[in-house]
Motif scaffolding. Structure first.
Motif, PDB file in Angstrom:
ATOM      1  N   UNK A  71     -77.180  -2.282  -9.944  1.00  0.00           N
ATOM      2  CA  UNK A  71     -76.925  -3.544  -8.896  1.00  0.00           C
ATOM      3  C   UNK A  71     -75.643  -4.241  -9.449  1.00  0.00           C
ATOM      4  N   UNK A  72     -75.245  -4.730 -10.379  1.00  0.00           N
ATOM      5  CA  UNK A  72     -73.973  -5.084 -10.739  1.00  0.00           C
ATOM      6  C   UNK A  72     -72.759  -4.260 -10.124  1.00  0.00           C
ATOM      7  N   UNK A  73     -72.665  -2.959 -10.254  1.00  0.00           N
ATOM      8  CA  UNK A  73     -71.735  -2.147  -9.810  1.00  0.00           C
ATOM      9  C   UNK A  73     -71.879  -1.985  -8.094  1.00  0.00           C
ATOM     10  N   UNK A  74     -73.083  -2.153  -7.250  1.00  0.00           N
ATOM     11  CA  UNK A  74     -73.162  -1.984  -6.068  1.00  0.00           C
ATOM     12  C   UNK A  74     -73.216  -3.406  -5.280  1.00  0.00           C
ATOM     13  N   UNK A  75     -73.426  -4.361  -5.872  1.00  0.00           N
ATOM     14  CA  UNK A  75     -73.441  -5.887  -5.221  1.00  0.00           C
ATOM     15  C   UNK A  75     -72.258  -6.825  -5.600  1.00  0.00           C
ATOM     16  N   UNK A  76     -71.510  -6.237  -6.664  1.00  0.00           N
ATOM     17  CA  UNK A  76     -70.298  -7.103  -6.954  1.00  0.00           C
ATOM     18  C   UNK A  76     -69.085  -6.135  -7.213  1.00  0.00           C
ATOM     19  N   UNK A  77     -67.883  -6.864  -7.123  1.00  0.00           N
ATOM     20  CA  UNK A  77     -66.681  -6.115  -7.401  1.00  0.00           C
ATOM     21  C   UNK A  77     -66.266  -6.160  -8.917  1.00  0.00           C
ATOM     22  N   UNK A  78     -67.333  -6.301  -9.724  1.00  0.00           N
ATOM     23  CA  UNK A  78     -66.910  -6.384 -11.408  1.00  0.00           C
ATOM     24  C   UNK A  78     -66.897  -4.924 -11.599  1.00  0.00           C
ATOM     25  N   UNK A  79     -65.954  -4.670 -12.698  1.00  0.00           N
ATOM     26  CA  UNK A  79     -65.806  -3.310 -13.487  1.00  0.00           C
ATOM     27  C   UNK A  79     -67.150  -3.522 -14.523  1.00  0.00           C
ATOM     28  N   UNK A  80     -67.963  -2.558 -14.774  1.00  0.00           N
ATOM     29  CA  UNK A  80     -69.335  -2.587 -15.587  1.00  0.00           C
ATOM     30  C   UNK A  80     -69.027  -1.540 -16.692  1.00  0.00           C
ATOM     31  N   UNK A  81     -69.179  -2.427 -17.724  1.00  0.00           N
ATOM     32  CA  UNK A  81     -68.830  -1.551 -19.051  1.00  0.00           C
ATOM     33  C   UNK A  81     -70.050  -1.863 -19.996  1.00  0.00           C
ATOM     34  N   UNK A 130     -79.111  12.968 -22.042  1.00  0.00           N
ATOM     35  CA  UNK A 130     -78.173  13.547 -20.778  1.00  0.00           C
ATOM     36  C   UNK A 130     -79.025  12.680 -19.652  1.00  0.00           C
ATOM     37  N   UNK A 131     -80.388  12.406 -19.734  1.00  0.00           N
ATOM     38  CA  UNK A 131     -80.979  11.868 -18.648  1.00  0.00           C
ATOM     39  C   UNK A 131     -80.722  10.362 -18.349  1.00  0.00           C
ATOM     40  N   UNK A 132     -80.442   9.647 -19.450  1.00  0.00           N
ATOM     41  CA  UNK A 132     -80.116   8.301 -19.280  1.00  0.00           C
ATOM     42  C   UNK A 132     -78.629   8.273 -18.574  1.00  0.00           C
ATOM     43  N   UNK A 133     -77.719   9.207 -19.114  1.00  0.00           N
ATOM     44  CA  UNK A 133     -76.373   9.297 -18.488  1.00  0.00           C
ATOM     45  C   UNK A 133     -76.500   9.768 -17.044  1.00  0.00           C
ATOM     46  N   UNK A 134     -77.508  10.566 -16.682  1.00  0.00           N
ATOM     47  CA  UNK A 134     -77.445  10.771 -15.343  1.00  0.00           C
ATOM     48  C   UNK A 134     -77.896   9.562 -14.634  1.00  0.00           C
ATOM     49  N   UNK A 135     -78.843   8.897 -14.847  1.00  0.00           N
ATOM     50  CA  UNK A 135     -79.089   7.747 -14.162  1.00  0.00           C
ATOM     51  C   UNK A 135     -78.026   6.724 -14.001  1.00  0.00           C
ATOM     52  N   UNK A 136     -77.232   6.575 -15.072  1.00  0.00           N
ATOM     53  CA  UNK A 136     -76.265   5.661 -14.883  1.00  0.00           C
ATOM     54  C   UNK A 136     -74.832   5.951 -14.124  1.00  0.00           C
ATOM     55  N   UNK A 137     -74.919   7.297 -13.792  1.00  0.00           N
ATOM     56  CA  UNK A 137     -73.723   7.781 -13.407  1.00  0.00           C
ATOM     57  C   UNK A 137     -73.617   7.034 -11.939  1.00  0.00           C
ATOM     58  N   UNK A 138     -72.245   6.680 -11.764  1.00  0.00           N
ATOM     59  CA  UNK A 138     -71.650   6.001 -10.537  1.00  0.00           C
ATOM     60  C   UNK A 138     -71.796   4.385 -10.842  1.00  0.00           C
ATOM     61  N   UNK A 139     -72.316   3.929 -11.964  1.00  0.00           N
ATOM     62  CA  UNK A 139     -72.276   2.590 -12.263  1.00  0.00           C
ATOM     63  C   UNK A 139     -71.899   2.110 -13.233  1.00  0.00           C
ATOM     64  N   UNK A 140     -70.995   2.928 -13.990  1.00  0.00           N
ATOM     65  CA  UNK A 140     -70.406   2.618 -15.213  1.00  0.00           C
ATOM     66  C   UNK A 140     -68.814   2.817 -15.212  1.00  0.00           C
ATOM     67  N   UNK A 141     -67.793   1.963 -15.214  1.00  0.00           N
ATOM     68  CA  UNK A 141     -66.637   2.238 -15.242  1.00  0.00           C
ATOM     69  C   UNK A 141     -65.751   2.396 -16.673  1.00  0.00           C
TER      70      UNK A 141
END
Length: 305
Positions: free
Chosen positions: A103-113, A123-134
Protein backbone atom coordinates in the motif's frame (compact mmCIF):
# COMPACT_ATOMS: atom_id res chain seq x y z
CA UNK A 1 11.15 12.05 -9.95
CA UNK A 2 10.04 13.37 -6.59
CA UNK A 3 11.29 16.82 -5.54
CA UNK A 4 12.09 18.19 -2.10
CA UNK A 5 12.97 21.78 -1.17
CA UNK A 6 15.59 22.40 1.49
CA UNK A 7 18.38 24.69 2.66
CA UNK A 8 20.88 23.10 0.28
CA UNK A 9 18.73 23.37 -2.84
CA UNK A 10 16.13 21.34 -4.70
CA UNK A 11 16.60 17.61 -4.16
CA UNK A 12 15.29 15.28 -6.88
CA UNK A 13 14.93 11.57 -6.12
CA UNK A 14 13.93 8.51 -8.15
CA UNK A 15 12.93 5.63 -5.90
CA UNK A 16 13.26 2.97 -8.60
CA UNK A 17 16.86 3.65 -9.59
CA UNK A 18 17.91 5.28 -6.32
CA UNK A 19 19.19 8.28 -8.28
CA UNK A 20 19.58 11.52 -6.30
CA UNK A 21 20.13 14.92 -7.92
CA UNK A 22 20.77 18.12 -5.97
CA UNK A 23 20.15 21.40 -7.79
CA UNK A 24 22.27 23.46 -5.43
CA UNK A 25 22.17 26.54 -7.64
CA UNK A 26 18.51 26.82 -6.62
CA UNK A 27 18.11 27.92 -3.00
CA UNK A 28 14.41 28.01 -2.05
CA UNK A 29 13.25 30.44 0.59
CA UNK A 30 12.82 28.87 4.04
CA UNK A 31 9.07 29.42 3.82
CA UNK A 32 8.85 26.75 1.08
CA UNK A 33 11.21 24.17 2.57
CA UNK A 34 9.69 20.72 2.88
CA UNK A 35 8.38 20.24 6.42
CA UNK A 36 8.75 16.45 6.57
CA UNK A 37 12.03 14.76 7.50
CA UNK A 38 13.90 13.54 4.42
CA UNK A 39 13.73 9.98 5.75
CA UNK A 40 11.49 8.30 8.31
CA UNK A 41 11.97 4.95 10.00
CA UNK A 42 9.03 3.07 11.45
CA UNK A 43 9.22 0.23 13.99
CA UNK A 44 6.15 -1.75 12.95
CA UNK A 45 6.43 -4.06 15.97
CA UNK A 46 8.66 -4.71 18.95
CA UNK A 47 8.23 -8.46 18.48
CA UNK A 48 11.34 -10.39 17.43
CA UNK A 49 12.22 -14.08 17.50
CA UNK A 50 15.90 -13.36 18.18
CA UNK A 51 17.31 -12.11 21.50
CA UNK A 52 20.51 -10.20 20.69
CA UNK A 53 22.07 -8.58 23.75
CA UNK A 54 22.97 -5.40 21.87
CA UNK A 55 19.47 -4.85 20.44
CA UNK A 56 18.20 -1.38 21.38
CA UNK A 57 14.51 -2.04 20.52
CA UNK A 58 12.06 -1.79 23.44
CA UNK A 59 11.12 -5.16 24.90
CA UNK A 60 7.48 -4.40 25.76
CA UNK A 61 4.94 -5.73 23.28
CA UNK A 62 3.65 -3.15 20.85
CA UNK A 63 2.64 -3.06 17.19
CA UNK A 64 1.27 -0.36 14.92
CA UNK A 65 -2.04 -0.61 13.08
CA UNK A 66 -1.91 -0.65 9.29
CA UNK A 67 -4.29 2.27 8.75
CA UNK A 68 -2.34 4.39 11.25
CA UNK A 69 0.92 3.74 9.43
CA UNK A 70 -0.61 4.51 6.02
CA UNK A 71 -2.16 7.73 7.25
CA UNK A 72 1.06 8.99 8.78
CA UNK A 73 3.14 8.10 5.74
CA UNK A 74 0.71 9.80 3.37
CA UNK A 75 1.01 12.97 5.47
CA UNK A 76 4.79 12.83 5.35
CA UNK A 77 4.80 12.01 1.63
CA UNK A 78 2.82 15.14 0.74
CA UNK A 79 5.29 17.31 2.69
CA UNK A 80 8.48 16.10 1.02
CA UNK A 81 9.56 12.90 2.76
CA UNK A 82 11.48 10.71 0.30
CA UNK A 83 11.60 7.29 1.93
CA UNK A 84 10.48 5.04 4.76
CA UNK A 85 12.48 2.27 6.39
CA UNK A 86 10.48 -0.40 8.21
CA UNK A 87 12.08 -2.12 11.18
CA UNK A 88 11.23 -3.37 14.63
CA UNK A 89 11.67 -5.75 16.30
CA UNK A 90 11.49 -7.90 13.21
CA UNK A 91 9.16 -6.22 10.70
CA UNK A 92 8.31 -9.44 8.85
CA UNK A 93 6.60 -10.63 12.05
CA UNK A 94 3.96 -7.89 11.73
CA UNK A 95 0.85 -9.68 10.42
CA UNK A 96 0.20 -6.97 7.80
CA UNK A 97 3.81 -6.45 6.71
CA UNK A 98 3.26 -7.36 3.06
CA UNK A 99 0.05 -5.34 2.82
CA UNK A 100 1.69 -2.29 4.39
CA UNK A 101 4.60 -2.40 1.95
CA UNK A 102 2.28 -2.83 -1.04
CA UNK A 103 0.00 0.00 0.00
CA UNK A 104 2.82 2.43 0.74
CA UNK A 105 4.48 1.64 -2.59
CA UNK A 106 1.17 1.99 -4.44
CA UNK A 107 -0.40 4.93 -2.63
CA UNK A 108 2.62 7.19 -2.00
CA UNK A 109 5.80 8.27 -3.77
CA UNK A 110 7.98 7.04 -0.89
CA UNK A 111 10.85 4.64 -1.40
CA UNK A 112 10.07 1.56 0.70
CA UNK A 113 12.89 -0.20 2.53
CA UNK A 114 13.12 -2.59 5.44
CA UNK A 115 15.70 -4.12 7.77
CA UNK A 116 15.44 -7.79 8.69
CA UNK A 117 17.40 -10.56 10.39
CA UNK A 118 16.80 -12.55 7.21
CA UNK A 119 15.60 -15.85 8.64
CA UNK A 120 11.99 -15.39 7.52
CA UNK A 121 12.84 -14.46 3.94
CA UNK A 122 11.29 -17.45 2.26
CA UNK A 123 10.87 -17.51 -1.54
CA UNK A 124 7.11 -17.25 -0.92
CA UNK A 125 7.43 -14.07 1.15
CA UNK A 126 9.81 -12.53 -1.36
CA UNK A 127 7.41 -13.27 -4.21
CA UNK A 128 4.59 -11.50 -2.35
CA UNK A 129 6.80 -8.45 -1.75
CA UNK A 130 8.02 -8.06 -5.33
CA UNK A 131 7.26 -4.65 -6.79
CA UNK A 132 6.79 -3.09 -3.35
CA UNK A 133 10.37 -2.89 -2.04
CA UNK A 134 13.04 -0.53 -3.35
CA UNK A 135 15.90 -1.52 -1.02
CA UNK A 136 16.38 -4.01 1.81
CA UNK A 137 18.93 -4.59 4.56
CA UNK A 138 19.98 -7.78 6.32
CA UNK A 139 21.68 -7.69 9.72
CA UNK A 140 24.87 -9.77 9.69
CA UNK A 141 26.86 -9.46 12.90
CA UNK A 142 29.88 -11.62 12.22
CA UNK A 143 30.32 -14.71 10.08
CA UNK A 144 30.13 -18.40 10.89
CA UNK A 145 30.50 -19.17 14.58
CA UNK A 146 30.65 -15.52 15.63
CA UNK A 147 27.30 -14.87 13.99
CA UNK A 148 25.75 -17.97 15.52
CA UNK A 149 26.94 -17.11 19.03
CA UNK A 150 25.74 -13.50 18.81
CA UNK A 151 22.45 -14.13 17.04
CA UNK A 152 21.58 -17.65 18.15
CA UNK A 153 20.72 -18.84 14.64
CA UNK A 154 22.50 -20.96 12.04
CA UNK A 155 24.70 -18.99 9.65
CA UNK A 156 23.62 -21.32 6.84
CA UNK A 157 20.01 -20.19 7.38
CA UNK A 158 21.09 -16.58 6.99
CA UNK A 159 22.79 -17.37 3.68
CA UNK A 160 19.50 -18.80 2.38
CA UNK A 161 17.80 -15.53 3.32
CA UNK A 162 20.40 -13.62 1.34
CA UNK A 163 19.72 -15.75 -1.70
CA UNK A 164 16.03 -14.92 -1.44
CA UNK A 165 16.47 -11.18 -0.94
CA UNK A 166 18.77 -10.89 -3.96
CA UNK A 167 15.70 -11.74 -6.08
CA UNK A 168 13.64 -8.98 -4.44
CA UNK A 169 15.54 -5.71 -4.68
CA UNK A 170 18.97 -4.12 -4.29
CA UNK A 171 20.12 -4.84 -0.75
CA UNK A 172 22.81 -4.11 1.81
CA UNK A 173 24.31 -5.78 4.85
CA UNK A 174 24.32 -4.23 8.34
CA UNK A 175 26.90 -5.05 11.00
CA UNK A 176 26.90 -4.01 14.65
CA UNK A 177 30.56 -3.24 15.31
CA UNK A 178 31.77 -4.52 18.67
CA UNK A 179 34.74 -6.40 20.11
CA UNK A 180 33.67 -9.60 18.32
CA UNK A 181 32.75 -8.30 14.89
CA UNK A 182 35.49 -5.70 14.39
CA UNK A 183 37.97 -8.52 13.72
CA UNK A 184 35.70 -9.93 11.02
CA UNK A 185 35.07 -6.81 8.95
CA UNK A 186 37.25 -8.12 6.12
CA UNK A 187 35.24 -11.34 6.04
CA UNK A 188 31.95 -9.43 6.05
CA UNK A 189 33.15 -7.15 3.27
CA UNK A 190 34.06 -10.21 1.22
CA UNK A 191 30.68 -11.77 2.02
CA UNK A 192 28.88 -8.60 0.93
CA UNK A 193 30.69 -8.65 -2.40
CA UNK A 194 30.10 -12.37 -2.95
CA UNK A 195 26.35 -12.21 -2.35
CA UNK A 196 25.86 -9.10 -4.48
CA UNK A 197 25.16 -6.55 -1.73
CA UNK A 198 25.50 -2.93 -2.79
CA UNK A 199 26.30 -1.53 0.67
CA UNK A 200 27.92 -2.49 3.97
CA UNK A 201 26.44 -0.39 6.79
CA UNK A 202 28.54 -0.08 9.94
CA UNK A 203 26.60 0.33 13.19
CA UNK A 204 28.96 1.11 16.08
CA UNK A 205 27.45 -0.66 19.10
CA UNK A 206 25.31 1.57 21.32
CA UNK A 207 24.70 0.96 25.01
CA UNK A 208 21.67 -1.10 26.04
CA UNK A 209 20.65 -2.53 29.40
CA UNK A 210 22.78 -5.59 28.57
CA UNK A 211 25.89 -4.20 26.86
CA UNK A 212 28.08 -1.10 26.86
CA UNK A 213 28.79 1.16 23.89
CA UNK A 214 31.63 0.30 21.55
CA UNK A 215 34.79 1.13 23.52
CA UNK A 216 37.80 3.19 22.46
CA UNK A 217 39.91 0.20 21.48
CA UNK A 218 37.25 -1.09 19.11
CA UNK A 219 36.61 2.44 17.85
CA UNK A 220 40.24 2.94 16.91
CA UNK A 221 40.37 -0.46 15.23
CA UNK A 222 37.29 0.50 13.21
CA UNK A 223 38.87 3.79 12.17
CA UNK A 224 42.02 1.99 10.97
CA UNK A 225 39.96 -0.56 9.05
CA UNK A 226 37.88 2.10 7.30
CA UNK A 227 40.99 4.13 6.44
CA UNK A 228 42.54 1.10 4.78
CA UNK A 229 39.39 -0.25 3.14
CA UNK A 230 39.83 -1.10 -0.52
CA UNK A 231 36.76 -3.26 -1.07
CA UNK A 232 34.30 -2.80 -3.92
CA UNK A 233 31.16 -2.61 -1.78
CA UNK A 234 30.11 0.90 -0.71
CA UNK A 235 30.60 1.66 2.99
CA UNK A 236 28.10 3.60 5.09
CA UNK A 237 27.97 4.36 8.81
CA UNK A 238 25.12 5.24 11.16
CA UNK A 239 25.14 8.79 12.47
CA UNK A 240 25.17 7.41 16.00
CA UNK A 241 28.81 6.44 16.42
CA UNK A 242 30.16 8.04 13.24
CA UNK A 243 32.56 10.34 15.12
CA UNK A 244 36.14 9.85 13.92
CA UNK A 245 35.11 8.20 10.67
CA UNK A 246 35.23 9.87 7.25
CA UNK A 247 31.74 10.71 6.03
CA UNK A 248 30.24 12.48 3.05
CA UNK A 249 27.18 14.64 3.60
CA UNK A 250 25.90 16.36 0.45
CA UNK A 251 23.16 18.08 2.50
CA UNK A 252 25.11 19.60 5.41
CA UNK A 253 22.48 22.21 6.23
CA UNK A 254 19.65 19.68 6.46
CA UNK A 255 20.06 18.44 10.01
CA UNK A 256 18.11 16.97 12.88
CA UNK A 257 14.39 16.55 12.27
CA UNK A 258 14.75 18.01 8.78
CA UNK A 259 16.84 15.00 7.84
CA UNK A 260 15.47 12.09 9.85
CA UNK A 261 12.90 10.98 12.40
CA UNK A 262 11.71 7.71 13.89
CA UNK A 263 8.28 6.37 14.83
CA UNK A 264 8.36 3.64 17.46
CA UNK A 265 5.95 0.72 17.75
CA UNK A 266 3.91 2.60 20.36
CA UNK A 267 3.21 5.46 17.95
CA UNK A 268 5.67 7.97 19.41
CA UNK A 269 7.73 10.19 17.13
CA UNK A 270 11.39 10.53 18.10
CA UNK A 271 14.51 12.17 16.73
CA UNK A 272 16.04 8.70 16.48
CA UNK A 273 15.41 5.19 17.76
CA UNK A 274 17.90 5.93 20.57
CA UNK A 275 16.33 9.24 21.64
CA UNK A 276 14.49 9.27 25.00
CA UNK A 277 12.46 12.34 24.04
CA UNK A 278 9.38 11.92 21.90
CA UNK A 279 5.95 13.20 20.95
CA UNK A 280 2.95 10.87 20.91
CA UNK A 281 1.19 10.91 17.54
CA UNK A 282 -2.43 11.71 18.24
CA UNK A 283 -5.55 12.40 16.20
CA UNK A 284 -3.97 15.59 14.80
CA UNK A 285 -1.48 13.48 12.88
CA UNK A 286 2.24 12.98 12.51
CA UNK A 287 3.05 16.49 11.27
CA UNK A 288 1.49 17.95 14.39
CA UNK A 289 3.63 15.63 16.52
CA UNK A 290 6.67 16.64 14.49
CA UNK A 291 6.05 20.32 15.24
CA UNK A 292 5.57 19.60 18.95
CA UNK A 293 8.85 17.69 19.02
CA UNK A 294 10.63 20.56 17.27
CA UNK A 295 9.17 23.01 19.77
CA UNK A 296 10.40 20.85 22.64
CA UNK A 297 13.96 20.92 21.33
CA UNK A 298 13.80 24.68 20.73
CA UNK A 299 12.64 25.28 24.31
CA UNK A 300 15.45 23.07 25.61
CA UNK A 301 17.94 24.87 23.37
CA UNK A 302 19.00 21.57 21.82
CA UNK A 303 20.10 20.74 18.31
CA UNK A 304 19.12 17.22 17.32
CA UNK A 305 21.38 15.53 14.82
Amino acid sequence: MKSRNGPNGVHLFDRISGLNLLLDELRPEETVWSTSPRQISVALTNVCDLHCAYCYAPKHKASLHTDQVLGWLKELDTEGCLGVGFGGGEPTLHPDFVDICKRVAGETQLAVTFTTHGHRLTPQLVERLKGSIHFARISVDGVGRTYEEQRGRQFSSLLKGMESIAALSPFGLNVVVNERTVAELDAMSELAQNVGASELLLLPQQATTAVASMDGVVGRALQVWVANYRGKVRLAVSEAGASGLPTCNPLPDERGLQAYAHIDASGTLRASSYSPAGAKIGDAGVLSALQRLRNTFEVQGETQS
